[in-house]
Design a protein around this motif. Sequence first.
Motif: not given
Length: 277
Positions: A91-105
């Motif tokens: 659940e933690f590793v698959f966080s969309k919040r964290l992955a979206r930041i990576a996408t935006d950066l």
Amino acid sequence: MEALIDKDQLLDELETPYTVSPEAIAFYRENGYVKLKQVLSPAVLSYYGDIITDLVFKLNTLIKPMEERTTYERAFLQIMNLWREDEQAREFVFSKRLARIATDLMGVEGVRLYHDQALYKEPSGGITPWHADQFYWPLASPNTVTVWIPLQETPMNMGPLAFAEKSQTVEIGRDIEISDESEQILSDELQSKNFAVNDTPFELGEVSYHAGWTFHRAGPNVSDKPRKVMTMIYMDKDQTIMTPRNSYQRADHAKWLDSFPIGGKPESELNPVLFSY
């Protein structure tokens, strides 16, 4: 009596977008890293931090005394792909919040997981020498980024991550594995080329993102508590697997990319898309 944990609220936080400012995106692209405050709440870090810590101690196989370890072994306990070991870690590793930041950066359409890793620097743990992560990865594009998530406040005496600003653009040291030698060579090189180094503490809830070719290091942990950190490595979902250039990349191709075809996309079940627009 312990306060009841609202699990739905924690899961909701991990899915809810975090707005990355245009200034933060510009800073990341220029400097090869960015530190962002209040990305995760104390409640999320405490709940999932306990789960991750339990897994680290359950799965850790490095039990040699500190004085018998190599520089690399003294740097941290390293446990990878916790998402495959435990549903809540997933659940933690698959966080969309964290992955979206990576996408935006990175300015890409979406990101896949390369792998996750917990990095626990024990009390009396040594330095993490200067290195660039992408030395280890058989990936053609520089569109890779690691999120570094301290599970506690991380003052200077715990060895927070330090970054050589703008070092992602230079071709030095791209063939050096993490070692005493990499610390010496890269320290001298970065100094001679006048790279500014950001070496500052992390508040609780603050995380950093650094590009695959950004040089970074960490000091020793001279506190009496472990420095607990969780990381996820993201790659552009349209990344290409390249012919491995060293033995580490050959090993990574088999282990983290499931030996998927060179020249193709890393589309194995080990590398799920975690966020896409």
